[in-house]
Design an enzyme around this catalytic site. Structure first.
Site, PDB file in Angstrom:
ATOM      1  CG  HIS A   1      -1.829  -1.143   1.366  1.00  0.00           C
ATOM      2  ND1 HIS A   1      -1.711  -2.079   2.353  1.00  0.00           N
ATOM      3  CD2 HIS A   1      -2.912  -1.514   0.633  1.00  0.00           C
ATOM      4  CE1 HIS A   1      -2.669  -2.983   2.240  1.00  0.00           C
ATOM      5  NE2 HIS A   1      -3.418  -2.663   1.190  1.00  0.00           N
TER       6      HIS A   1
ATOM      7  CB  VAL B   1       5.548  -4.432  -2.488  1.00  0.00           C
ATOM      8  CG1 VAL B   1       6.614  -4.358  -1.402  1.00  0.00           C
ATOM      9  CG2 VAL B   1       5.476  -3.130  -3.270  1.00  0.00           C
TER      10      VAL B   1
HETATM   11  P1  AMP Z   1      -6.332  -4.300  -0.327  1.00  0.00           P
HETATM   12  O1  AMP Z   1      -6.217  -3.408   0.875  1.00  0.00           O
HETATM   13  O2  AMP Z   1      -5.787  -5.674  -0.108  1.00  0.00           O
HETATM   14  O3  AMP Z   1      -7.695  -4.256  -0.969  1.00  0.00           O
HETATM   15  O4  AMP Z   1      -5.345  -3.688  -1.400  1.00  0.00           O
HETATM   16  C1  AMP Z   1      -5.436  -2.329  -1.778  1.00  0.00           C
HETATM   17  C2  AMP Z   1      -4.579  -2.120  -2.976  1.00  0.00           C
HETATM   18  O5  AMP Z   1      -3.229  -2.468  -2.666  1.00  0.00           O
HETATM   19  C3  AMP Z   1      -4.984  -3.004  -4.154  1.00  0.00           C
HETATM   20  O6  AMP Z   1      -4.876  -2.244  -5.350  1.00  0.00           O
HETATM   21  C4  AMP Z   1      -3.982  -4.107  -4.114  1.00  0.00           C
HETATM   22  O7  AMP Z   1      -3.743  -4.704  -5.373  1.00  0.00           O
HETATM   23  C5  AMP Z   1      -2.746  -3.373  -3.626  1.00  0.00           C
HETATM   24  N1  AMP Z   1      -1.794  -4.302  -3.046  1.00  0.00           N
HETATM   25  C6  AMP Z   1      -2.049  -5.268  -2.121  1.00  0.00           C
HETATM   26  N2  AMP Z   1      -0.928  -5.981  -1.877  1.00  0.00           N
HETATM   27  C7  AMP Z   1       0.036  -5.470  -2.680  1.00  0.00           C
HETATM   28  C8  AMP Z   1       1.413  -5.786  -2.907  1.00  0.00           C
HETATM   29  N3  AMP Z   1       2.023  -6.777  -2.253  1.00  0.00           N
HETATM   30  N4  AMP Z   1       2.094  -5.051  -3.807  1.00  0.00           N
HETATM   31  C9  AMP Z   1       1.485  -4.047  -4.485  1.00  0.00           C
HETATM   32  N5  AMP Z   1       0.202  -3.691  -4.310  1.00  0.00           N
HETATM   33  C10 AMP Z   1      -0.512  -4.394  -3.427  1.00  0.00           C
END
Ligand code: AMP
Length: 280
Positions: A35, A174
């Site tokens: 994030h 990441v």
């Molecule tokens: P979430 O809070 O899991 O819904 O994720 C919010 C945003 O962060 C989404 O666009 C996810 O794809 C992105 N995200 C989650 N994990 C990662 C990661 N390891 N690397 C890059 N972006 C991420």
């Protein structure tokens, strides 16, 4: 200082004086370095950065997954503040879905396979909440993680079809040093499961290596992923996929851009990861 707003009206007020361009980072909280990368990219490309923190009940197909989803708002707000985020929108559920809310945004074929098939209703929930957030924030750009590759494709399709003038930017996944993609769900892994979880990455890289060596049979690449996953007894594969990079239809032969992806359970925790293959 980050301004925290909780209602649509407060958000509107905060945005009135916000300089453009505006970059939006939608999240479900429990913020980690994945994030943070999205926030940094948004900050570097926009004059105002808005982060939303909303655990969206409509995108969980298992109610237990929703109730046990990790939450720590004070910690999340400290992270957003440290990253120089201008506005955090952290609404209660009824602010996004007021009484009488009756609409679902349902995206077409790209939302059906993979996560769409494994988690019925998931992408309807994602597309619905993201359409609302796009409308409320009116951002110039919005930042999503490549970790959820199908989600990026679903949102791009939705934004195009609904004529939403927000550019969708996909940011690299990441990872932990051992290759495990950062995910809020990693917190649920036991130490043994955590030690086993990098097998997702190893499986994807095994298939990628076969492809780089000239293998074009999609089934051979799936088999490379299955064989790697089978070496880890705690890993229970949900699916492995070699799909067309534009449509996500399963391939017989890889002769253009493709997406390797998989979903694997460790006990009750389900993890996903993917690896794009550029066209050769
Ligand atoms: P979430 O809070 O899991 O819904 O994720 C919010 C945003 O962060 C989404 O666009 C996810 O794809 C992105 N995200 C989650 N994990 C990662 C990661 N390891 N690397 C890059 N972006 C991420």
């Amino acid at each position: 200082m980050t301004q925290v707003v909780r209602s649509r009206a407060e958000l509107r007020d905060a945005l009135t004086s916000a300089p453009r361009p505006i970059g939006l980072v939608p999240t479900m909280g429990w913020l980690h370095d994945g994030h943070r990368e999205l926030m940094r990219r948004a900050r570097s490309e926009n004059r105002t950065t808005v982060v939303t923190i909303f655990v969206n009940p409509r995108q969980f197909n298992e109610s237990g997954d929703y109730t046990k989803y990790p939450r720590d708002e004070p910690r999340d707000l400290a992270i957003a503040d440290a990253e120089g985020v201008d506005i955090v929108f952290a609404p209660p559920v009824e602010e996004i879905y007021p009484p009488g809310f009756e609409t679902t945004v349902s995206v077409g074929p790209v939302a059906r396979p993979l996560e769409g098939a494994a988690r019925p209703g998931h992408f309807d929930g994602v597309a619905t909440v993201v359409a609302i957030l796009f409308d409320l924030v009116g951002a110039d750009r919005t930042y999503f993680g490549q970790k959820d590759a199908q989600q990026v494709m679903v949102i791009r399709q939705m934004a195009r079809d609904l004529a939403i003038p927000t550019e969708v930017v996909a940011c690299p996944t990441v990872r932990e040093p051992d290759g495990l993609a950062l995910s809020s769900r990693n917190v649920h892994l036991t130490p043994e499961q955590r030690a086993a979880a990098p097998v997702l990455r190893r499986a994807l890289l095994a298939a990628r290596e076969r492809w780089e060596a000239g293998e074009q049979s999609a089934e051979a690449l799936r088999e490379a992923m299955r064989a790697t996953l089978a070496s880890e007894p705690l890993a229970e594969p949900d699916y492995v996929s070699v799909a067309d990079g534009a449509t996500l239809a399963e391939l017989d032969r890889v002769d253009g851009p493709a997406l390797l992806s998989l979903a694997v359970r460790f006990g009750s925790t389900r993890l996903i990861d993917n690896e794009p293959l550029p066209g050769s």
